[in-house]
Design a protein around this motif. Structure first.
Motif, mmCIF file in Angstrom:
data_model
loop_
_atom_site.group_PDB
_atom_site.id
_atom_site.type_symbol
_atom_site.label_atom_id
_atom_site.label_comp_id
_atom_site.label_asym_id
_atom_site.label_seq_id
_atom_site.Cartn_x
_atom_site.Cartn_y
_atom_site.Cartn_z
ATOM 1 N N VAL A 141 -0.332 -5.724 5.807
ATOM 2 C CA VAL A 141 -1.442 -6.463 5.183
ATOM 3 C C VAL A 141 -1.778 -5.869 3.815
ATOM 4 N N LEU A 142 -1.706 -4.530 3.715
ATOM 5 C CA LEU A 142 -1.900 -3.904 2.396
ATOM 6 C C LEU A 142 -0.866 -4.437 1.415
ATOM 7 N N GLY A 143 0.369 -4.631 1.911
ATOM 8 C CA GLY A 143 1.433 -5.192 1.068
ATOM 9 C C GLY A 143 1.046 -6.564 0.547
ATOM 10 N N ILE A 144 0.507 -7.416 1.432
ATOM 11 C CA ILE A 144 0.064 -8.754 1.013
ATOM 12 C C ILE A 144 -1.011 -8.641 -0.072
ATOM 13 N N ALA A 145 -1.962 -7.746 0.157
ATOM 14 C CA ALA A 145 -3.062 -7.592 -0.801
ATOM 15 C C ALA A 145 -2.540 -7.085 -2.147
ATOM 16 N N PHE A 146 -1.656 -6.086 -2.109
ATOM 17 C CA PHE A 146 -1.107 -5.546 -3.369
ATOM 18 C C PHE A 146 -0.326 -6.622 -4.112
ATOM 19 N N VAL B 288 -5.429 -19.556 2.195
ATOM 20 C CA VAL B 288 -4.029 -19.132 2.107
ATOM 21 C C VAL B 288 -3.917 -17.622 2.350
ATOM 22 N N LEU B 289 -4.816 -16.865 1.725
ATOM 23 C CA LEU B 289 -4.784 -15.408 1.906
ATOM 24 C C LEU B 289 -5.122 -15.022 3.346
ATOM 25 N N TRP B 290 -6.145 -15.661 3.904
ATOM 26 C CA TRP B 290 -6.509 -15.349 5.288
ATOM 27 C C TRP B 290 -5.361 -15.701 6.241
ATOM 28 N N ALA B 291 -4.771 -16.877 6.013
ATOM 29 C CA ALA B 291 -3.713 -17.323 6.914
ATOM 30 C C ALA B 291 -2.507 -16.398 6.832
ATOM 31 N N LYS B 292 -2.139 -16.011 5.619
ATOM 32 C CA LYS B 292 -1.000 -15.093 5.486
ATOM 33 C C LYS B 292 -1.298 -13.779 6.199
ATOM 34 N N TYR C 133 -9.727 1.007 3.729
ATOM 35 C CA TYR C 133 -8.755 0.672 2.682
ATOM 36 C C TYR C 133 -8.325 -0.790 2.784
ATOM 37 N N LEU C 134 -8.080 -1.230 4.016
ATOM 38 C CA LEU C 134 -7.678 -2.617 4.224
ATOM 39 C C LEU C 134 -8.732 -3.577 3.691
ATOM 40 N N ALA C 135 -9.992 -3.287 4.061
ATOM 41 C CA ALA C 135 -11.086 -4.167 3.652
ATOM 42 C C ALA C 135 -11.201 -4.197 2.131
ATOM 43 N N LEU C 136 -11.067 -3.026 1.522
ATOM 44 C CA LEU C 136 -11.178 -2.915 0.074
ATOM 45 C C LEU C 136 -10.065 -3.708 -0.624
ATOM 46 N N ALA C 137 -8.834 -3.507 -0.141
ATOM 47 C CA ALA C 137 -7.682 -4.179 -0.764
ATOM 48 C C ALA C 137 -7.796 -5.695 -0.610
ATOM 49 N N LEU C 138 -8.205 -6.140 0.586
ATOM 50 C CA LEU C 138 -8.332 -7.586 0.810
ATOM 51 C C LEU C 138 -9.473 -8.176 -0.017
ATOM 52 N N ALA C 139 -10.553 -7.404 -0.159
ATOM 53 C CA ALA C 139 -11.675 -7.892 -0.959
ATOM 54 C C ALA C 139 -11.234 -8.075 -2.407
ATOM 55 N N ALA C 140 -10.490 -7.090 -2.928
ATOM 56 C CA ALA C 140 -10.005 -7.190 -4.306
ATOM 57 C C ALA C 140 -9.069 -8.389 -4.447
#
Lengths: 284, 307
Positions: A192-197, A131-135, A267-274
């Motif tokens: 994408v950062l928005g999605i992660a946050f 779901v996260l990857w698809a979004k 930053y993107l990688a970090l946020a998505l990993a979290a």
């Protein structure tokens, strides 16, 4: 009971065959699902259109107003909203568009939590991470395509306006092509950062606050640090890293363009990993 | 088939579900009863893998929640009414859920028709009534034509026609050999819907038996007495294992004595009796009796059931 026992008299008004045949959760299917979600809510579509309008409109306005200044070769103001180069003028909409893409990115995920839809979504995809990857792929991809088109339009039409003062940039100018191609990367990245946050915070209000704070205020706040370290800290913040690769001309206060891009992707990688860890582990 | 084994769930210092063990078998509608806050929803969320158990396991069709290859075909769940984006149409909502499992438009249209939403399929779900929201949730639960159907409070917000509809639907699903597990805190509707019942209170299993037995085994017979000298009669009837509720100046509810005994006592003392009625306790009363001590926040007048 075994896995595929079909109901003895067939489903209500449904196919009598084994319902599970040929079915199953795959990433492309979840991507299709997220695409349906993205295009089926009018407010999302409108906000995406607004992003395009802002990106082109603000670029045109700043190109129209800055032409004379650039033609005189006068020193431009160092105020935050003022473009410092003709290329920067055509892409002046980024500053405002990033707020829209960031907020939309937050909404794409937070609305799942605020409506309770997340329970249905995760029941259908119990492994969750697709779901996260698809979004990320659907929304990031959509943003990239739309803002790339808008950036190209803004650049060429802004360049035409600036050319009336003989300062119109072309893609072959130093750094111009890079600026035009990385602007959509930045805008999609902020989305994408928005999605992660939103995955981490599960709240629209919190998510939008955090992302606005990050792109608009964090740099000024870091400027309050002791001057010895302030400039080093500011350089590696997300918005400054973005400026580093979106500026056609190198600014000595910023990282180099590719270093900036690397930091931004970090930053993107970090946020998505979290977000991955939290989504996987937390009760929904 | 749902197998819950030593299932526990702790939120901070609260033990929401406490070592629950039970099995829900296919072919009958099984009710899941408990007061609000007794752990029903938590248990159901663990059934579909939304919450992770603190201890124990819950299996549907022999598998843990994340092990289903086609989750929507294994277990269809309604966990929250109106859990849809208000700006999205019913069709798009269901279609988005369906495609994740490889289920197509045809089935989406089928469940829309099945749940009586075909005519409003392309309207934004934000304009739906509570009952229509429930129907949309039930439609979503049925998307995968699942072997196990789990519905959390499906009767909430439905009008009498809707309740009739869901009763028929659940009967049909069970008759087709599916496992049907339905929670409620509304006893009367549950008595009409379920054939078997699992009762929990404060996260613990309190009963697991057929509905008929549940009412029979747990209900004390209650006798309603109307008399102009109710207070005097009350004094005569009081004794060990006898509970008397003074309903009004002239009316008593007596538990623990037969109507014959009460009538004899009144006649012996010359106390006029205007009414002497025996009532079989309803499922609601049986349930309240069972869970009285398990209710965390009890209203002062809580224990008064209807006759």
């Amino acid at each position: 009971m075994t896995l595929t026992v079909p109901p003895s008299t067939g489903p209500p008004a449904g196919p009598a065959a084994d319902p599970a045949a040929g079915r199953g959760v795959t990433l492309p299917r979840v991507i299709h699902s997220e695409w349906i979600k993205l295009r089926s809510v009018r407010s999302t579509t409108l906000a995406l259109a607004l992003t395009v309008v802002v990106l082109i409109g603000v670029g045109l306005i700043s190109s129209a107003t800055m032409g004379e200044t650039f033609a005189k070769g006068a020193d431009v103001d160092d105020a935050p909203f003022t473009p410092t180069s003709p290329v920067g003028a055509t892409l002046g909409g980024v500053f405002f568009a990033q707020l829209l893409t960031g907020a939309l990115g937050v909404l794409v995920m937070s609305v799942e939590y605020s409506t309770g839809m997340i329970r249905a979504t995760l029941s259908a995809v119990p492994t969750r991470l697709p779901v996260l990857w698809a979004k990320t792929l659907v929304f990031g991809g959509t943003l990239f395509v739309l803002t790339l088109a808008a950036t190209l339009i803004a650049f060429f039409s802004g360049a035409a306006l600036l050319e009336s003062h003989q300062v119109g940039p072309t893609l072959s100018d130093p750094g111009a092509l890079r600026a035009v191609l990385t602007t959509p990367v930045y805008l999609a990245g902020i989305g994408v950062l928005g999605i992660a946050f939103a995955t981490l915070l599960r709240s629209t209000a919190l998510g939008v606050s955090v992302i606005s704070f990050m792109v608009f205020l964090l740099d000024s706040l870091a400027g309050l640090l002791p001057s010895a370290i302030a400039s080093d800290v500011v350089k590696v913040l997300p918005a400054s890293a973005g400026n580093a690769f979106m500026s056609a001309q190198h600014d000595p206060d910023l990282l180099g363009p590719w270093a900036g891009l690397a930091v931004f992707c970090g930053y993107l990688a970090l946020a998505l990993a979290a977000a991955t860890v939290v989504l996987k582990r937390r009760d929904a | 088939m749902i197998e819950v084994n030593e299932l526990s769930k702790r939120y901070g210092s609260t033990l929401a579900v406490d070592s629950l063990t039970f099995t829900v078998t296919p072919g009958v509608v099984t009710g899941f009863l408990g007061p609000n806050g007794s752990g029903k929803s938590t248990t159901m969320r663990m059934l579909v893998g939304l919450d992770a158990p603190t201890a124990g396991t819950v299996k549907v069709g022999g598998r843990l929640p994340h092990e289903h290859e086609v989750p929507l075909c294994q277990v269809g769940a309604l966990l929250e009414a109106g859990a849809a984006h208000p700006g999205r149409s019913a069709f798009d909502h269901l279609h988005a859920l369906a495609v994740t499992n490889g289920i197509g438009r045809r089935r989406v249209n089928e469940v829309l028709a099945l749940s009586g939403l075909a005519e409003v399929a392309h309207r934004r779900s934000g304009g739906f009534s509570l009952g229509m929201g429930q129907r949309l949730g039930i439609a979503a639960a049925l998307l995968g034509d699942p072997a196990t159907v789990v519905l959390d409070e499906p009767v909430n917000g439905l009008d009498p026609e809707g309740i009739l509809w869901i009763r028929d639907l659940l009967d049909r699903l069970a008759a087709e050999g599916r496992t049907v597990f339905v929670s409620s805190h509304l006893m009367r509707e549950m008595a009409q819907i379920a054939q078997h019942v699992i009762v929990i209170g404060k996260g613990r299993l309190m009963a697991d038996l057929p509905v008929a037995e549940f009412t029979g085994a747990l209900s004390g017979r209650r006798v309603t007495v109307r008399s102009p000298q109710a207070a005097a009669l009350r004094e005569l009837l009081l004794g060990p294992d006898v509970t008397i509720t003074t309903v009004s100046r002239t009316e008593l509810d007596v538990e623990g004595l037969t109507s014959e005994h009460i009538g004899d006592v009144a006649a012996a003392r010359g106390i006029p009796v205007h009414q002497l009625t025996t009532s079989q306790a309803s499922l609601e009363e049986a349930f309240m009796k069972l869970t009285r001590e398990a209710v965390e926040y009890r209203a002062p007048e809580f224990a008064r059931g209807e006759a």
